[in-house]
Design a protein around this motif. Structure first.
Motif, mmCIF file in Angstrom:
data_model
loop_
_atom_site.group_PDB
_atom_site.id
_atom_site.type_symbol
_atom_site.label_atom_id
_atom_site.label_comp_id
_atom_site.label_asym_id
_atom_site.label_seq_id
_atom_site.Cartn_x
_atom_site.Cartn_y
_atom_site.Cartn_z
ATOM 1 N N ARG A 89 42.074 31.083 49.111
ATOM 2 C CA ARG A 89 41.832 32.169 48.153
ATOM 3 C C ARG A 89 43.085 32.400 47.297
ATOM 4 N NH1 ARG A 89 38.092 35.776 47.199
ATOM 5 N NH2 ARG A 89 36.998 35.241 49.100
ATOM 6 N N LEU A 90 44.249 32.419 47.934
ATOM 7 C CA LEU A 90 45.505 32.572 47.198
ATOM 8 C C LEU A 90 45.661 31.456 46.171
ATOM 9 C CD1 LEU A 90 48.375 33.725 46.704
ATOM 10 C CD2 LEU A 90 49.136 32.316 48.633
ATOM 11 N N TRP A 91 45.389 30.236 46.581
ATOM 12 C CA TRP A 91 45.508 29.076 45.702
ATOM 13 C C TRP A 91 44.562 29.220 44.507
ATOM 14 C CZ3 TRP A 91 45.350 23.567 48.288
ATOM 15 C CH2 TRP A 91 45.964 22.634 47.462
ATOM 16 N N LEU A 92 43.334 29.660 44.743
ATOM 17 C CA LEU A 92 42.382 29.877 43.658
ATOM 18 C C LEU A 92 42.839 31.003 42.736
ATOM 19 C CD1 LEU A 92 39.035 29.482 45.621
ATOM 20 C CD2 LEU A 92 39.925 27.943 43.849
ATOM 21 N N GLU A 93 43.436 32.049 43.296
ATOM 22 C CA GLU A 93 43.934 33.153 42.475
ATOM 23 C C GLU A 93 45.091 32.692 41.588
ATOM 24 O OE1 GLU A 93 44.697 36.182 45.382
ATOM 25 O OE2 GLU A 93 42.592 36.807 45.455
ATOM 26 N N LEU A 94 45.946 31.830 42.111
ATOM 27 C CA LEU A 94 47.024 31.267 41.286
ATOM 28 C C LEU A 94 46.428 30.493 40.116
ATOM 29 C CD1 LEU A 94 49.490 29.880 44.002
ATOM 30 C CD2 LEU A 94 49.942 31.748 42.402
ATOM 31 N N THR A 95 45.422 29.675 40.417
ATOM 32 C CA THR A 95 44.771 28.868 39.388
ATOM 33 C C THR A 95 44.101 29.764 38.349
ATOM 34 O OG1 THR A 95 44.425 27.109 40.997
ATOM 35 C CG2 THR A 95 43.087 27.019 38.995
ATOM 36 N N ALA A 96 43.415 30.804 38.790
ATOM 37 C CA ALA A 96 42.749 31.732 37.871
ATOM 38 C C ALA A 96 43.755 32.435 36.962
ATOM 39 C CB ALA A 96 41.935 32.762 38.654
ATOM 40 N N ALA A 97 44.991 32.575 37.426
ATOM 41 C CA ALA A 97 46.041 33.213 36.624
ATOM 42 C C ALA A 97 46.734 32.224 35.692
ATOM 43 C CB ALA A 97 47.072 33.861 37.557
#
Length: 155
Positions: A89-97
């Protein structure tokens, strides 16, 4: 193990099926040719004995130029499943940012390195370093890594 996953020639029957191909790794034709020769296990072993192998695989320049290093430190009491879920989830949030996160898993996998990082950065005793990300701006075009079709993986 890396050699088994590398797909450096488009003639490899698995080039577009799985592994790490030259396109996914954003290798130029010169880098691809060098990798085909120098990363071959027998050659890489000799380079290692000569003290040169580490220069081929070092990410020191990428680490030094990163925007940030992000320590992922969940509670020690969390299950492996929950830790993995939170990490992705953290990795996806980084990507979304608009950021690119490159996991540096070996730092957390090696007990001595993990403990040194935890000490240096004051990780509380109830938490543990589960992974470390090198964070930078996401490139404009991201090559797609080939994957085995899901239908072949599900039983």
């Amino acid at each position: 193990e890396l050699w088994q996953w590398l797909r450096l020639s488009p003639r490899d029957p698995r080039y577009h099926r799985d592994g790490l191909n030259a396109e996914c790794l954003a290798l130029s034709s010169a880098e691809r040719a060098a990798a085909q020769l120098l990363l071959r296990p027998s050659v890489f072993h000799l380079l290692g004995r000569a003290g040169l192998a580490r220069h081929l695989v070092s990410e020191a320049a990428q680490v030094r130029s990163a925007l940030a290093l992000l320590l992922f430190c969940p509670r020690r009491s969390e299950s492996a499943f929950d830790v993995g879920r939170r990490m992705y989830r953290l990795w996806l949030e980084l990507t979304a940012a608009g950021l690119h996160g490159a996991p540096m898993s070996a730092c957390a996998d090696d007990p001595a390195t993990r403990e040194a990082i935890e000490r240096r950065h004051g990780v509380p005793p109830d938490r543990r370093l589960a992974n470390l990300f090198r964070v930078g701006r996401a490139p404009a075009a991201v090559p797609v890594s080939p994957r085995v079709p899901a239908a072949e993986l599900l039983v």
